[in-house]
Design a protein around this motif. Sequence first.
Motif, PDB file in Angstrom:
ATOM      1  N   PRO A  46     -26.545 -28.433  22.533  1.00 17.42           N
ATOM      2  CA  PRO A  46     -27.564 -28.025  21.563  1.00 17.42           C
ATOM      3  C   PRO A  46     -27.903 -26.544  21.708  1.00 17.42           C
ATOM      4  N   GLY A  47     -28.417 -25.999  20.640  1.00 18.88           N
ATOM      5  CA  GLY A  47     -28.849 -24.604  20.692  1.00 18.88           C
ATOM      6  C   GLY A  47     -30.023 -24.405  19.748  1.00 18.88           C
ATOM      7  N   ILE A  48     -30.630 -23.214  19.807  1.00 18.57           N
ATOM      8  CA  ILE A  48     -31.739 -22.930  18.889  1.00 18.57           C
ATOM      9  C   ILE A  48     -31.376 -21.811  17.924  1.00 18.57           C
ATOM     10  N   GLY A  49     -30.135 -21.321  18.051  1.00 13.13           N
ATOM     11  CA  GLY A  49     -29.676 -20.294  17.119  1.00 13.13           C
ATOM     12  C   GLY A  49     -28.168 -20.328  17.078  1.00 13.13           C
ATOM     13  N   LEU A  50     -27.579 -19.811  16.004  1.00 19.08           N
ATOM     14  CA  LEU A  50     -26.120 -19.724  15.899  1.00 19.08           C
ATOM     15  C   LEU A  50     -25.799 -18.690  14.830  1.00 19.08           C
ATOM     16  N   PRO A  53     -20.260 -15.429  13.213  1.00 12.74           N
ATOM     17  CA  PRO A  53     -19.083 -15.020  14.004  1.00 12.74           C
ATOM     18  C   PRO A  53     -18.766 -15.978  15.147  1.00 12.74           C
ATOM     19  N   GLN A  54     -19.772 -16.702  15.644  1.00 13.31           N
ATOM     20  CA  GLN A  54     -19.532 -17.647  16.740  1.00 13.31           C
ATOM     21  C   GLN A  54     -18.695 -18.844  16.296  1.00 13.31           C
ATOM     22  N   VAL A  55     -18.632 -19.064  14.978  1.00 14.82           N
ATOM     23  CA  VAL A  55     -17.769 -20.147  14.469  1.00 14.82           C
ATOM     24  C   VAL A  55     -16.608 -19.542  13.667  1.00 14.82           C
ATOM     25  N   GLU A  94     -35.158 -15.176  30.031  1.00 22.11           N
ATOM     26  CA  GLU A  94     -33.825 -15.615  30.411  1.00 22.11           C
ATOM     27  C   GLU A  94     -33.074 -16.052  29.156  1.00 22.11           C
ATOM     28  N   GLU A  95     -31.879 -15.508  28.981  1.00 20.48           N
ATOM     29  CA  GLU A  95     -31.075 -15.867  27.822  1.00 20.48           C
ATOM     30  C   GLU A  95     -29.784 -16.569  28.229  1.00 20.48           C
ATOM     31  N   GLY A  96     -29.342 -17.461  27.304  1.00 18.46           N
ATOM     32  CA  GLY A  96     -28.030 -18.073  27.444  1.00 18.46           C
ATOM     33  C   GLY A  96     -27.318 -17.792  26.135  1.00 18.46           C
ATOM     34  N   CYS A  97     -26.117 -18.277  25.986  1.00 18.84           N
ATOM     35  CA  CYS A  97     -25.379 -18.084  24.738  1.00 18.84           C
ATOM     36  C   CYS A  97     -24.333 -19.191  24.621  1.00 18.84           C
ATOM     37  N   LEU A  98     -24.238 -19.758  23.437  1.00 21.67           N
ATOM     38  CA  LEU A  98     -23.283 -20.863  23.263  1.00 21.67           C
ATOM     39  C   LEU A  98     -21.844 -20.379  23.399  1.00 21.67           C
ATOM     40  N   SER A  99     -21.675 -19.040  23.334  1.00 18.29           N
ATOM     41  CA  SER A  99     -20.321 -18.489  23.502  1.00 18.29           C
ATOM     42  C   SER A  99     -20.045 -18.072  24.943  1.00 18.29           C
ATOM     43  N   GLY A 131     -42.466 -13.716  20.806  1.00 12.67           N
ATOM     44  CA  GLY A 131     -42.084 -14.846  21.668  1.00 12.67           C
ATOM     45  C   GLY A 131     -40.614 -15.209  21.551  1.00 12.67           C
ATOM     46  N   LEU A 132     -40.345 -16.500  21.712  1.00  7.46           N
ATOM     47  CA  LEU A 132     -38.950 -16.985  21.740  1.00  7.46           C
ATOM     48  C   LEU A 132     -38.240 -16.678  20.415  1.00  7.46           C
ATOM     49  N   LEU A 133     -38.982 -16.721  19.299  1.00 11.34           N
ATOM     50  CA  LEU A 133     -38.344 -16.450  18.004  1.00 11.34           C
ATOM     51  C   LEU A 133     -37.864 -14.994  17.948  1.00 11.34           C
ATOM     52  N   ALA A 134     -38.657 -14.073  18.488  1.00 10.20           N
ATOM     53  CA  ALA A 134     -38.243 -12.662  18.492  1.00 10.20           C
ATOM     54  C   ALA A 134     -36.972 -12.494  19.322  1.00 10.20           C
ATOM     55  N   THR A 135     -36.934 -13.154  20.481  1.00 10.96           N
ATOM     56  CA  THR A 135     -35.748 -13.079  21.344  1.00 10.96           C
ATOM     57  C   THR A 135     -34.533 -13.649  20.618  1.00 10.96           C
ATOM     58  N   CYS A 136     -34.741 -14.834  20.034  1.00  7.78           N
ATOM     59  CA  CYS A 136     -33.627 -15.537  19.386  1.00  7.78           C
ATOM     60  C   CYS A 136     -33.083 -14.737  18.205  1.00  7.78           C
ATOM     61  N   LEU A 137     -33.979 -14.203  17.368  1.00  4.49           N
ATOM     62  CA  LEU A 137     -33.525 -13.433  16.198  1.00  4.49           C
ATOM     63  C   LEU A 137     -32.749 -12.190  16.623  1.00  4.49           C
ATOM     64  N   GLN A 138     -33.220 -11.491  17.661  1.00  5.20           N
ATOM     65  CA  GLN A 138     -32.502 -10.294  18.146  1.00  5.20           C
ATOM     66  C   GLN A 138     -31.148 -10.684  18.722  1.00  5.20           C
ATOM     67  N   HIS A 139     -31.113 -11.828  19.436  1.00  2.00           N
ATOM     68  CA  HIS A 139     -29.867 -12.334  20.017  1.00  2.00           C
ATOM     69  C   HIS A 139     -28.867 -12.651  18.908  1.00  2.00           C
ATOM     70  N   GLU A 140     -29.348 -13.271  17.817  1.00  2.00           N
ATOM     71  CA  GLU A 140     -28.434 -13.666  16.724  1.00  2.00           C
ATOM     72  C   GLU A 140     -27.971 -12.463  15.915  1.00  2.00           C
ATOM     73  N   VAL A 141     -28.887 -11.537  15.623  1.00  4.63           N
ATOM     74  CA  VAL A 141     -28.492 -10.351  14.843  1.00  4.63           C
ATOM     75  C   VAL A 141     -27.505  -9.513  15.657  1.00  4.63           C
ATOM     76  N   ASP A 142     -27.683  -9.507  16.984  1.00  3.67           N
ATOM     77  CA  ASP A 142     -26.697  -8.836  17.859  1.00  3.67           C
ATOM     78  C   ASP A 142     -25.297  -9.400  17.595  1.00  3.67           C
ATOM     79  N   HIS A 143     -25.201 -10.736  17.505  1.00  2.00           N
ATOM     80  CA  HIS A 143     -23.899 -11.387  17.300  1.00  2.00           C
ATOM     81  C   HIS A 143     -23.213 -10.845  16.039  1.00  2.00           C
ATOM     82  N   LEU A 144     -24.002 -10.498  15.032  1.00  2.00           N
ATOM     83  CA  LEU A 144     -23.415 -10.017  13.761  1.00  2.00           C
ATOM     84  C   LEU A 144     -22.775  -8.643  13.933  1.00  2.00           C
TER      85      LEU A 144
HETATM   86  O1  K2U Z   1     -26.629 -17.542  19.790  1.00  2.00           O
HETATM   87  C1  K2U Z   1     -26.443 -18.444  20.619  1.00  2.00           C
HETATM   88  O2  K2U Z   1     -25.488 -18.447  21.397  1.00  2.00           O
HETATM   89  C2  K2U Z   1     -27.501 -19.539  20.765  1.00  2.00           C
HETATM   90  C3  K2U Z   1     -28.465 -19.046  21.789  1.00  2.00           C
HETATM   91  C4  K2U Z   1     -29.677 -18.532  21.109  1.00  2.00           C
HETATM   92  C5  K2U Z   1     -30.684 -18.012  22.095  1.00  2.00           C
HETATM   93  C6  K2U Z   1     -30.332 -17.340  23.252  1.00  2.00           C
HETATM   94  C7  K2U Z   1     -31.325 -16.871  24.120  1.00  2.00           C
HETATM   95  C8  K2U Z   1     -32.658 -17.071  23.838  1.00  2.00           C
HETATM   96  C9  K2U Z   1     -33.002 -17.724  22.675  1.00  2.00           C
HETATM   97  C10 K2U Z   1     -32.018 -18.193  21.815  1.00  2.00           C
HETATM   98  C11 K2U Z   1     -28.752 -20.137  22.823  1.00  2.00           C
HETATM   99  O3  K2U Z   1     -27.601 -20.564  23.444  1.00  2.00           O
HETATM  100  S1  K2U Z   1     -29.485 -21.555  22.209  1.00  2.00           S
HETATM  101  C12 K2U Z   1     -29.727 -22.382  23.761  1.00  2.00           C
HETATM  102  C13 K2U Z   1     -31.123 -22.112  24.208  1.00  2.00           C
HETATM  103  C14 K2U Z   1     -32.034 -23.123  24.020  1.00  2.00           C
HETATM  104  C15 K2U Z   1     -33.369 -22.910  24.340  1.00  2.00           C
HETATM  105  C16 K2U Z   1     -33.797 -21.680  24.859  1.00  2.00           C
HETATM  106  C17 K2U Z   1     -32.863 -20.657  25.047  1.00  2.00           C
HETATM  107  C18 K2U Z   1     -31.516 -20.883  24.731  1.00  2.00           C
END
Ligand code: K2U
Length: 175
Positions: A46-50, A53-55, A94-99, A131-144
Amino acid sequence: MNEPLLPILIVPDAMLRRKARPVAEGDADKVRDLAPRMLASMYAAPGIGLAAPQVGELLRLVVVDLGKDETEREPMVLVNPEIVARSAETAIREEGCLSLPGQYADVERPARVKIRWQELDGTKRETEADGLLATCLQHEVDHLDGVLFVDHISALKRNMLLRKLAKEQKLKARD
Ligand code: K2U
Ligand code: ZN
């Protein structure tokens, strides 16, 4: 709605380092088909953003859903997202990435961003995120733009993380 899930590309796939092109009028049908499939693939990860380019689709298209589980689904589809303002204040998360499966690192980014995008039907949107949405949006726009979260940490940590990923991917391939 049960089309096959989209495989998520893993580093060091070169596609992840290319710049995606803006979604144009002519991409409307493709994006209307792709967005729900990206959401389904994201939920399954599972993830919270995608990001597209990751697909393997070099389009400026991102899906996000911070909802914890099926009961709190609030999917966002962002066409041609653009971060138009960033706070001077930063936040470390702390960030992770599905890639980059299984790899995590603390990343410092602007704490708040103003983002503009279009919805699938072309409606222009703008919002401030923190918060987490700001992190996630920046993480996703980076992917582009072919940028990965490891590009925001020290070269030493990046190299350690990439070596560990390569080793774990090799072990997986062997099993
Ligand atoms: O873009 C992706 O690879 C999905 C990312 C999005 C993300 C990364 C870091 C912080 C926020 C969002 C994640 O792999 S989604 C997995 C996840 C789930 C909950 C919290 C953080 C990351
Ligand atoms: Zn990612």
